[in-house]
Scaffold this motif. Structure first.
Motif, PDB file in Angstrom:
ATOM      1  N   GLY A   1      -6.648  -9.792  10.286  1.00 29.20           N
ATOM      2  CA  GLY A   1      -7.104  -8.415  10.185  1.00 29.20           C
ATOM      3  C   GLY A   1      -6.379  -7.763   9.026  1.00 29.20           C
ATOM      4  N   VAL A   2      -7.109  -7.021   8.196  1.00 35.36           N
ATOM      5  CA  VAL A   2      -6.526  -6.393   7.016  1.00 35.36           C
ATOM      6  C   VAL A   2      -6.845  -4.902   7.017  1.00 35.36           C
ATOM      7  CG1 VAL A   2      -6.485  -6.311   4.488  1.00 35.36           C
ATOM      8  CG2 VAL A   2      -6.725  -8.512   5.664  1.00 35.36           C
ATOM      9  N   MET A   3      -5.806  -4.079   6.887  1.00 35.89           N
ATOM     10  CA  MET A   3      -5.975  -2.648   6.723  1.00 35.89           C
ATOM     11  C   MET A   3      -5.716  -2.327   5.256  1.00 35.89           C
ATOM     12  SD  MET A   3      -6.782   0.015   8.674  1.00 35.89           S
ATOM     13  CE  MET A   3      -6.260  -0.398  10.355  1.00 35.89           C
ATOM     14  N   SER A   4      -6.718  -1.809   4.570  1.00 35.02           N
ATOM     15  CA  SER A   4      -6.601  -1.503   3.148  1.00 35.02           C
ATOM     16  C   SER A   4      -6.931  -0.033   2.918  1.00 35.02           C
ATOM     17  CB  SER A   4      -7.565  -2.385   2.337  1.00 35.02           C
ATOM     18  OG  SER A   4      -7.483  -2.095   0.953  1.00 35.02           O
ATOM     19  N   GLY A   5      -5.957   0.692   2.371  1.00 38.35           N
ATOM     20  CA  GLY A   5      -6.166   2.116   2.160  1.00 38.35           C
ATOM     21  C   GLY A   5      -6.409   2.869   3.442  1.00 38.35           C
ATOM     22  N   GLY A   6      -5.835   2.391   4.535  1.00 38.47           N
ATOM     23  CA  GLY A   6      -5.996   3.048   5.824  1.00 38.47           C
ATOM     24  C   GLY A   6      -7.276   2.721   6.555  1.00 38.47           C
TER      25      GLY A   6
ATOM     26  N   PRO B   1      -0.513  -7.208   0.947  1.00 39.12           N
ATOM     27  CA  PRO B   1      -0.174  -6.193   1.951  1.00 39.12           C
ATOM     28  C   PRO B   1       1.267  -5.721   1.812  1.00 39.12           C
ATOM     29  CG  PRO B   1      -0.054  -8.369   2.930  1.00 39.12           C
ATOM     30  CD  PRO B   1      -0.557  -8.567   1.520  1.00 39.12           C
ATOM     31  N   ALA B   2       1.514  -4.481   2.215  1.00 42.55           N
ATOM     32  CA  ALA B   2       2.892  -3.980   2.239  1.00 42.55           C
ATOM     33  C   ALA B   2       3.696  -4.705   3.309  1.00 42.55           C
ATOM     34  CB  ALA B   2       2.894  -2.475   2.497  1.00 42.55           C
ATOM     35  N   THR B   3       3.018  -4.992   4.428  1.00 42.76           N
ATOM     36  CA  THR B   3       3.642  -5.731   5.523  1.00 42.76           C
ATOM     37  C   THR B   3       2.622  -6.722   6.086  1.00 42.76           C
ATOM     38  OG1 THR B   3       5.023  -3.825   6.113  1.00 42.76           O
ATOM     39  CG2 THR B   3       4.832  -5.576   7.747  1.00 42.76           C
ATOM     40  N   LEU B   4       3.094  -7.909   6.386  1.00 45.02           N
ATOM     41  CA  LEU B   4       2.268  -8.921   7.046  1.00 45.02           C
ATOM     42  C   LEU B   4       2.866  -9.189   8.417  1.00 45.02           C
ATOM     43  CD1 LEU B   4       0.150 -11.113   7.326  1.00 45.02           C
ATOM     44  CD2 LEU B   4       1.551 -12.614   5.891  1.00 45.02           C
TER      45      LEU B   4
ATOM     46  N   GLY C   1       1.878  -0.208  17.363  1.00 48.07           N
ATOM     47  CA  GLY C   1       2.914  -1.155  16.969  1.00 48.07           C
ATOM     48  C   GLY C   1       3.805  -0.603  15.873  1.00 48.07           C
ATOM     49  N   ALA C   2       4.122  -1.458  14.898  1.00 43.48           N
ATOM     50  CA  ALA C   2       5.071  -1.099  13.848  1.00 43.48           C
ATOM     51  C   ALA C   2       4.397  -0.705  12.543  1.00 43.48           C
ATOM     52  CB  ALA C   2       6.030  -2.271  13.598  1.00 43.48           C
ATOM     53  N   ALA C   3       3.092  -0.451  12.563  1.00 45.17           N
ATOM     54  CA  ALA C   3       2.373  -0.128  11.329  1.00 45.17           C
ATOM     55  C   ALA C   3       1.864   1.311  11.316  1.00 45.17           C
ATOM     56  CB  ALA C   3       1.197  -1.095  11.141  1.00 45.17           C
ATOM     57  N   LYS C   4       2.484   2.181  12.093  1.00 44.23           N
ATOM     58  CA  LYS C   4       1.973   3.547  12.248  1.00 44.23           C
ATOM     59  C   LYS C   4       1.925   4.327  10.938  1.00 44.23           C
ATOM     60  CE  LYS C   4       3.082   4.207  17.122  1.00 44.23           C
ATOM     61  NZ  LYS C   4       3.821   5.008  18.122  1.00 44.23           N
ATOM     62  N   ASP C   5       2.847   4.064  10.043  1.00 46.38           N
ATOM     63  CA  ASP C   5       2.892   4.821   8.796  1.00 46.38           C
ATOM     64  C   ASP C   5       2.395   4.011   7.603  1.00 46.38           C
ATOM     65  OD1 ASP C   5       4.042   7.073  10.078  1.00 46.38           O
ATOM     66  OD2 ASP C   5       6.012   6.119  10.001  1.00 46.38           O
ATOM     67  N   LEU C   6       1.725   2.905   7.864  1.00 44.81           N
ATOM     68  CA  LEU C   6       1.296   2.015   6.791  1.00 44.81           C
ATOM     69  C   LEU C   6      -0.200   2.145   6.518  1.00 44.81           C
ATOM     70  CD1 LEU C   6       3.253  -1.252   7.712  1.00 44.81           C
ATOM     71  CD2 LEU C   6       3.925   0.557   6.116  1.00 44.81           C
ATOM     72  N   GLU C   7      -0.564   2.140   5.250  1.00 42.06           N
ATOM     73  CA  GLU C   7      -1.966   2.186   4.841  1.00 42.06           C
ATOM     74  C   GLU C   7      -2.491   0.807   4.435  1.00 42.06           C
ATOM     75  OE1 GLU C   7      -4.083   5.176   4.451  1.00 42.06           O
ATOM     76  OE2 GLU C   7      -2.578   5.721   5.946  1.00 42.06           O
ATOM     77  N   ASP C   8      -1.573  -0.091   4.039  1.00 43.86           N
ATOM     78  CA  ASP C   8      -1.962  -1.421   3.556  1.00 43.86           C
ATOM     79  C   ASP C   8      -1.113  -2.486   4.241  1.00 43.86           C
ATOM     80  OD1 ASP C   8      -3.875  -0.856   1.100  1.00 43.86           O
ATOM     81  OD2 ASP C   8      -2.198   0.544   0.934  1.00 43.86           O
ATOM     82  N   PHE C   9      -1.697  -3.160   5.202  1.00 45.63           N
ATOM     83  CA  PHE C   9      -0.983  -4.221   5.907  1.00 45.63           C
ATOM     84  C   PHE C   9      -1.985  -5.226   6.454  1.00 45.63           C
ATOM     85  CE2 PHE C   9      -2.001  -1.187   9.231  1.00 45.63           C
ATOM     86  CZ  PHE C   9      -2.343  -1.980  10.319  1.00 45.63           C
ATOM     87  N   ALA C  10      -1.476  -6.336   6.939  1.00 43.55           N
ATOM     88  CA  ALA C  10      -2.344  -7.373   7.507  1.00 43.55           C
ATOM     89  C   ALA C  10      -1.709  -7.917   8.771  1.00 43.55           C
ATOM     90  CB  ALA C  10      -2.563  -8.504   6.492  1.00 43.55           C
TER      91      ALA C  10
END
Length: 409
Positions: free
Chosen positions: A231-236, A329-332, A211-220
């Protein structure tokens, strides 16, 4: 002091060499997953490991059937270069979405591209045994024809899932799965590696890789379809919690004397702020069972009142603000279909979120519609499982140190 001193040169043990090789293979696999087909030189450059080490890892993954050779292309100096890519023709995986109403089974390559033309959709049976029978028949239709080797099955499922026991604990929307392990049961029936993942966590993985989070380490990713899951991605890394139960924001009480939730409590967020909640609200008032598809199919929406939409906007804003305040998150990403009911509905939810979120946290967060789908989530889950099987996830500093050590060999 006067004797000869010999400097001992430590040699990596067989175990260390094997571990280093697997770590390099994992890094190469991740690089191709993130960037698509690459030449061997590009694999080395993008993965940050030496060309000989990268080439050795590529050859090992080719022999294992996880990679395949692509077509020749022209390199920067005009010399032909062979690309390698994640296997698509020679190997594949299956993704199964277990949901209320309908189940969907899809095939995909290891690059995550869905083979949608062969998707199988079947009504969710009322019993667990019925589900196993239907899912087994559907999966065997993919396994029967000769061709690509099928490496595994990912299962996306709503509710609480104990990742240690690999079974459902509590699913207010699919109680037949409580205490059951679809992954273990289907693995026994199919002779196939299977993994079970909570659907919001699976969506998080799908957004990360496809999706649109390919370069993100912190998003939900907030899923507001059947219920409300997070779902939460923290520090990759995916935030699972102690037993894999993290992210159940849908069962936060927001209306103490509100509607009865499937979990047994009153006024949970998911009784007020998701696709299914809105359909249930309209159904109750009109006295007939309606789904969100029914509401979307009616262009004039005579069944949905402005007050009902206002309530959904209000409580969705509360839910989004809670995610922003808690996880920063950087992006939600928000995954749901109810926003298709009315132009500008998503913008109204954003306005409500702005009124309730902490300004510093919100200023650092972008809120957008999700791009990934549940079938992609199920596929991402099994590919993530297979990738982690190369070598378990290591802390970032240890990973970098190990890569550096391998390049010195």
């Amino acid at each position: 002091m006067g004797g000869d001193h010999h400097t001992a040169v430590s040699q990596p043990s067989v175990f260390q060499s094997s571990l280093l090789s697997r770590i390099n293979e994992r890094q190469v696999f991740r690089t191709l997953q993130a960037h698509g087909p690459l030449s061997r030189a590009e694999v080395a450059r993008r993965s940050g490991i030496s060309v000989p080490t990268a080439s050795k890892a590529v050859e090992s993954l080719l022999r294992a059937g996880l990679l395949e050779e692509g077509h020749a292309s022209e390199a920067a100096r005009g010399r032909p270069a062979r690309h390698v890519r994640l296997a698509n023709r020679t190997a594949g995986v299956l993704g199964l979405v277990l949901d209320v109403g309908l189940c969907r089974l899809v095939g995909a390559g290891l690059d995550g591209k869905l083979h949608s033309e062969r998707a199988v959709v079947f009504p969710t049976p009322p019993t667990y045994e019925g589900f196993l029978d239907a899912a087994t028949d559907a999966a065997r239709s993919f396994l029967a024809p000769p061709g690509a080797a099928m490496l595994g099955l990912g299962i996306s499922m709503p509710g609480l899932i104990d990742t240690h026991c690999r079974q459902g604990i509590l699913s207010p929307n699919l109680p037949m799965t409580d205490g059951r392990s679809p992954s273990l049961d289907l693995a026994e029936r199919l002779g196939l590696e299977c993994v079970l993942v909570q659907e919001a966590h699976a969506l998080c993985l799908a957004e990360r890789w496809y999706g649109a989070a390919k370069d993100l380490e912190d998003f939900a990713v907030l899923d507001v379809t059947t219920g409300v899951g997070l779902g939460v991605m923290s520090g990759g890394r995916l935030l699972n919690g102690h037993s894999g139960l993290a992210g159940e924001i849908g069962h936060i009480t927001v209306q103490p004397n509100g509607r009865l939730c499937g979990c047994g409590n009153l006024g949970c967020l998911e009784t007020l702020a998701c696709d299914a909640a809105l359909a249930e609200l309209v159904s109750h008032r009109l006295g007939r069972r309606l789904s969100l598809d029914d509401l979307l199919g009616d262009r004039c929406r005579p069944g949905v009142t402005a007050a009902e939409l206002d309530d959904v906007v209000h409580y969705l804003g509360i839910g989004l603000a809670a995610v922003v305040n808690l996880f920063n998150p950087a992006t939600l990403f928000v995954h749901g279909r109810l926003f298709e009911l009315e132009a500008g509905l998503f913008d109204r939810v954003l306005d409500e979120t702005r009124r309730r979120a902490l300004p510093p946290s919100l200023a650092d967060c972008r809120i957008v519609r999700a791009q990934a789908t549940k079938p992609q989530g199920a596929v991402a889950a099994i590919i993530e499982h297979l990738t982690n099987a190369l070598v378990p996830v290591l802390p970032a500093d240890l990973f970098r140190a190990t890569i550096a050590a391998s390049d010195k060999e």
